[in-house]
Write a protein that holds these residues in place. Structure first.
Motif, PDB file in Angstrom:
ATOM      1  N   VAL A 172       0.831  -1.209   0.000  1.00  0.00           N
ATOM      2  CA  VAL A 172       0.000   0.000   0.000  1.00  0.00           C
ATOM      3  C   VAL A 172       0.867   1.260   0.000  1.00  0.00           C
ATOM      4  O   VAL A 172       0.613   2.211  -0.764  1.00  0.00           O
ATOM      5  CB  VAL A 172      -0.955  -0.008   1.207  1.00  0.00           C
ATOM      6  N   ILE A 173       1.889   1.286   0.853  1.00  0.00           N
ATOM      7  CA  ILE A 173       2.769   2.460   0.869  1.00  0.00           C
ATOM      8  C   ILE A 173       3.495   2.594  -0.474  1.00  0.00           C
ATOM      9  O   ILE A 173       3.682   3.703  -1.001  1.00  0.00           O
ATOM     10  CB  ILE A 173       3.766   2.369   2.038  1.00  0.00           C
ATOM     11  N   GLY A 174       3.894   1.459  -1.059  1.00  0.00           N
ATOM     12  CA  GLY A 174       4.512   1.495  -2.381  1.00  0.00           C
ATOM     13  C   GLY A 174       3.554   2.006  -3.441  1.00  0.00           C
ATOM     14  O   GLY A 174       3.947   2.762  -4.350  1.00  0.00           O
ATOM     15  N   MET A 175       2.269   1.595  -3.349  1.00  0.00           N
ATOM     16  CA  MET A 175       1.265   2.074  -4.297  1.00  0.00           C
ATOM     17  C   MET A 175       1.075   3.581  -4.176  1.00  0.00           C
ATOM     18  O   MET A 175       0.997   4.297  -5.186  1.00  0.00           O
ATOM     19  CB  MET A 175      -0.065   1.354  -4.050  1.00  0.00           C
ATOM     20  N   VAL A 176       1.002   4.082  -2.940  1.00  0.00           N
ATOM     21  CA  VAL A 176       0.866   5.530  -2.736  1.00  0.00           C
ATOM     22  C   VAL A 176       2.075   6.265  -3.302  1.00  0.00           C
ATOM     23  O   VAL A 176       1.945   7.280  -4.013  1.00  0.00           O
ATOM     24  CB  VAL A 176       0.677   5.842  -1.234  1.00  0.00           C
ATOM     25  N   GLY A 177       3.266   5.741  -3.004  1.00  0.00           N
ATOM     26  CA  GLY A 177       4.475   6.384  -3.517  1.00  0.00           C
ATOM     27  C   GLY A 177       4.540   6.351  -5.039  1.00  0.00           C
ATOM     28  O   GLY A 177       4.905   7.366  -5.680  1.00  0.00           O
ATOM     29  N   TYR A 178       4.178   5.229  -5.630  1.00  0.00           N
ATOM     30  CA  TYR A 178       4.223   5.113  -7.088  1.00  0.00           C
ATOM     31  C   TYR A 178       3.168   6.011  -7.740  1.00  0.00           C
ATOM     32  O   TYR A 178       3.404   6.623  -8.790  1.00  0.00           O
ATOM     33  CB  TYR A 178       4.006   3.655  -7.493  1.00  0.00           C
ATOM     34  N   GLY A 179       1.997   6.110  -7.106  1.00  0.00           N
ATOM     35  CA  GLY A 179       0.958   6.995  -7.629  1.00  0.00           C
ATOM     36  C   GLY A 179       1.394   8.449  -7.595  1.00  0.00           C
ATOM     37  O   GLY A 179       1.172   9.199  -8.566  1.00  0.00           O
ATOM     38  N   LEU A 180       2.012   8.868  -6.490  1.00  0.00           N
ATOM     39  CA  LEU A 180       2.522  10.239  -6.411  1.00  0.00           C
ATOM     40  C   LEU A 180       3.630  10.471  -7.434  1.00  0.00           C
ATOM     41  O   LEU A 180       3.726  11.555  -8.039  1.00  0.00           O
ATOM     42  CB  LEU A 180       3.035  10.512  -4.994  1.00  0.00           C
ATOM     43  N   PHE A 181       4.476   9.471  -7.623  1.00  0.00           N
ATOM     44  CA  PHE A 181       5.563   9.590  -8.610  1.00  0.00           C
ATOM     45  C   PHE A 181       4.997   9.779 -10.017  1.00  0.00           C
ATOM     46  O   PHE A 181       5.450  10.663 -10.771  1.00  0.00           O
ATOM     47  CB  PHE A 181       6.437   8.334  -8.543  1.00  0.00           C
ATOM     48  N   ARG A 182       3.988   8.992 -10.374  1.00  0.00           N
ATOM     49  CA  ARG A 182       3.412   9.117 -11.717  1.00  0.00           C
ATOM     50  C   ARG A 182       2.697  10.453 -11.889  1.00  0.00           C
ATOM     51  O   ARG A 182       2.763  11.073 -12.970  1.00  0.00           O
ATOM     52  CB  ARG A 182       2.410   7.977 -11.968  1.00  0.00           C
ATOM     53  N   HIS A 183       2.027  10.915 -10.829  1.00  0.00           N
ATOM     54  CA  HIS A 183       1.257  12.155 -10.938  1.00  0.00           C
ATOM     55  C   HIS A 183       2.149  13.398 -10.907  1.00  0.00           C
ATOM     56  O   HIS A 183       1.996  14.304 -11.759  1.00  0.00           O
ATOM     57  CB  HIS A 183       0.235  12.218  -9.806  1.00  0.00           C
ATOM     58  N   LEU A 184       3.082  13.441  -9.945  1.00  0.00           N
ATOM     59  CA  LEU A 184       3.865  14.666  -9.745  1.00  0.00           C
ATOM     60  C   LEU A 184       5.060  14.766 -10.683  1.00  0.00           C
ATOM     61  O   LEU A 184       5.394  15.871 -11.159  1.00  0.00           O
ATOM     62  CB  LEU A 184       4.331  14.741  -8.291  1.00  0.00           C
ATOM     63  N   LEU A 185       5.731  13.658 -10.954  1.00  0.00           N
ATOM     64  CA  LEU A 185       6.958  13.709 -11.739  1.00  0.00           C
ATOM     65  C   LEU A 185       6.746  13.347 -13.206  1.00  0.00           C
ATOM     66  O   LEU A 185       7.343  13.968 -14.100  1.00  0.00           O
ATOM     67  CB  LEU A 185       8.009  12.786 -11.120  1.00  0.00           C
TER      68      LEU A 185
END
Length: 687
Positions: free
Chosen positions: A184-197
């Motif tokens: 779950v934490i990896g999913m949140v981090g990956y989602g933020l990475f795709r959205h922000l970067l």
């Protein structure tokens, strides 16, 4: 018979552990976190969904309130965790909320908390397993329609794992729990990475549908909107379930127990809040929509659309370019939701043991099993959870409505009890440093009380239509525990020693029950004679006149000196005539004691029990309820029983010297007659 049950038992739960090995079952923090915090951590998988489902009543216009509600839920969680950190230091014995309420508010308040916690634990098992199955079904639609069977199967498997012991079940469940946190934490981090970067657009499968309000609710305003937001907040507070489990499980931690438990609480809170807020943020980002009635509320959805869980929709959107990530989240979510029930399997038996020790529950719940776990409590919890799952057709959305009441009742009683605890200590404490620490702790518990009381009030106002079932169950448990305590107190008063000396019976009237004249009968007669009763007689029941006449003839032929009496039984029943005869003896001489001797066969195979001693068992069961009657079983070992004994070998004196290879065997435990050493011309017999 023992081997028949013992072998499968050892295969399923392992070898028995000695009582002095209890220390080896204590848990380090890395194992205690998945054991006691899996319920609270897993709650983040369905708490955001409950918020979205409730807000969907007003349609798409209310969905944007979800993140504000999430923030308030996170604040309440942190306040409750901070309060429970005070609990584990002040009351480390494992009684948790029950002990806090009992010590500071009295026994009735303690029972209120205990009944709330027991309902909470049962619903934890029911909600966790059904939610886990729902998540798996979202990923594997072919399983749709089999939710009830899958949920019950999972409860049975969890019961079996926990019967193997706390440490073994914790070690087995640690990997899936940590995998869920990483996923779950990896999913949140990956989602933020795709959205922000990367600037990618991630859209859930329901983002393209139009969420309409339920009929008659339209665009809510004023009081109706406030009520809806409060109801959504109370649904989101499901994320707080399981926080109290660590305070109940302090004895299972390694030393220093209180400090390790407090550290585990802090770790749990940080991880749970991070995952909870991350999921809510990704739900906004991906446009995830949930509807209580998808067929009516989701305009634009294809025919036969099966609504997936919020977490499944989010993970599918985030991992749209990495399909294994979606299946990994589905798998670990299903696992953690099922394993969250393990928290209840660790908390309920401990609470049941404490209540049994206080004589509010049957004493069998206080006994540890072969693996040093409270096995009876584990089995009872599984059985009641299965009943709830079956009653609500394995629907987690229906079960979760009952869930929160018990949790927040115990929260409130615990926090108010801790305030009394610190106030009482402050009256006598003179050290300024300690006083400041106690005042700070009281302030933390006071803030926790305000938060939990507000949530409980909201839950009762917004969910009374569902909550009454949980409340009625709590009231029933409260009344039942009071009745059990009254029974134990009454028995203790009856059995207590006093100055009055026991009155000896005037005479002993001995009866030997006879069906045939054989070796077991003669042994029973001989044993009864050795007890020197005042009167002794043999009694048979005349079921068949020919058999009775034959028995009389054998009695006279063998010249048995004990008189034989035949009781008439026109309806061929054995038990009733004997009971009636004993009753008449007691009525004619109330100060006499009737001692009944029953010859019984001892067999060596389980199936032989079905062929013997059935009448004896019925008689013993009935005679035990007769005042002034003593029942004695006189066993006769049949050959099959003798063969079941382990044999050991021995050498007779002189065998080795004479070079004789033959060895003799005797049943284990039997007396061995050693022959005297023979004289030899070259040896002194005295040597």
């Amino acid at each position: 018979m023992p081997n028949l049950t013992d072998v499968p038992k050892r295969i399923l739960i392992g070898r028995a552990l000695r009582s002095d090995k209890l220390g080896e079952t204590l848990l380090p923090k890395r194992i205690a976190l998945p054991v006691f915090a899996s319920d609270a951590l897993s709650s983040v998988a369905y708490a955001p969904e409950e918020i979205l489902l409730t807000l969907s009543i007003a349609g798409v216009s209310a969905i944007h309130f979800s993140w504000q509600i999430g923030v308030v839920v996170a604040v309440v969680m942190l306040a409750v965790v901070a309060s429970y950190r005070q609990n584990v230091h002040a009351y480390p014995s494992g009684g948790g909320d029950y002990e806090v309420a009992t010590v500071n508010h009295g026994s009735n308040s303690g029972l209120v908390v205990a009944s709330a916690l027991m309902v909470d634990y049962v619903l934890t098992v029911a909600v966790s397993t059904t939610s886990g199955v729902a998540n798996v079904v979202s990923a594997v639609p072919a399983l749709h329609g089999h939710e009830l069977a899958l949920s019950i199967t999972l409860v049975v498997l969890l019961m079996g794992m926990n019967l193997r012991g706390v440490r073994e079940s914790g070690t087995a469940f640690a990997v899936p729990t940590y995998a869920f946190m990483i996923g779950v934490i990896g999913m949140v981090g990956y989602g933020l990475f795709r959205h922000l970067l990367l600037g990618d657009t991630m859209r859930a499968e329901s983002a393209g549908f139009h969420l309409e309000a339920t009929p008659g609710n339209g665009a809510l305003t004023g009081f109706a909107l406030v009520f809806l937001l409060l109801r959504a907040f109370s649904s989101g507070c499901a994320a707080l379930t399981g926080v109290e489990a660590i305070s109940n499980g302090v004895p299972a931690f390694r030393t220093p127990k209180s400090r390790n438990a407090a550290t585990t609480l802090l770790l749990m809170a940080g991880i749970a809040v991070t995952m909870f807020m991350g999921i809510i943020y990704l739900a906004h980002l991906t446009g995830t929509q949930m509807a209580e009635n998808p067929a009516q509320q989701l305009a634009g959805a294809p025919a036969g659309y099966q609504q997936k869980t919020a977490l499944a929709q989010i993970s599918q959107a985030v991992f749209s370019n990495f399909t294994p990530g979606f299946y990994f989240i589905a798998a670990v979510t299903g696992l953690i939701l099922v394993l969250a029930a393990n928290t209840a399997f660790n908390g309920f038996p401990v609470l049941g043991s404490i209540l049994a020790q206080d004589r509010y529950l049957p004493r069998q719940l206080h006994t540890r099993g072969d693996r040093l776990a409270f096995s009876n409590g584990i089995i009872l919890l599984a059985a009641v959870a299965v009943v709830f799952i079956a009653a609500f057709d394995a629907d987690p959305n229906r079960l979760i409505q009952l869930y929160i009441v018990g949790v927040f009742v115990s929260f409130n009683m615990s926090q108010s009890g801790m305030i009394r605890h610190w106030t009482r200590l402050l009256r006598t404490e003179t050290d300024p440093k300690e006083r400041r620490r106690m005042q700070r702790s009281r302030l933390i518990n006071g803030f926790g009380l305000v938060m939990t009381a507000a949530v409980l009030l909201v839950v009762l106002v917004t969910k009374i239509g569902h909550a009454w079932i949980a409340i009625a169950t709590m009231v029933t448990l409260f009344v039942m525990m009071k009745a059990i305590r009254r029974h134990y107190d009454r028995v203790a008063d009856e059995l207590a020693l006093d100055d009055e000396k026991p009155v000896r019976p005037a005479r002993i009237h001995a009866i030997v029950l006879v069906s045939k004249l054989h070796k077991p009968t003669l042994r029973a007669l001989a044993y009864a004679e050795l007890t020197r009763p005042h009167t002794l007689e043999a009694v048979t029941v005349n079921v068949d006149q020919a058999d009775t006449d034959e028995l009389r003839a054998q009695w006279e032929e063998q010249d048995v000196q004990v008189p034989l009496k035949a009781l008439e039984s026109p309806y061929r029943e054995v038990t009733a005539p004997v009971l009636e005869y004993v009753r008449r003896l007691r009525s004619s001489s109330p100060r006499d004691v009737v001692s009944v001797y029953i010859p019984e066969y001892v067999v060596g195979h389980w199936y032989e029990h079905l062929l013997h001693n059935q009448s004896a068992l019925r008689l013993k069961g009935r005679l035990l309820f007769k005042p002034g009657v003593m029942v004695t079983s006189v066993p006769w070992q049949l050959e099959s029983s003798e063969r079941r004994r382990a044999v050991r070998s021995y050498s007779a004196p002189g065998d080795v010297r004479r070079g004789e290879p033959r060895r003799r065997t005797v049943p284990s435990g039997a007396a061995v007659e050693i022959p005297a050493a023979s004289a030899s011309p070259d040896k002194d017999p005295a040597k």
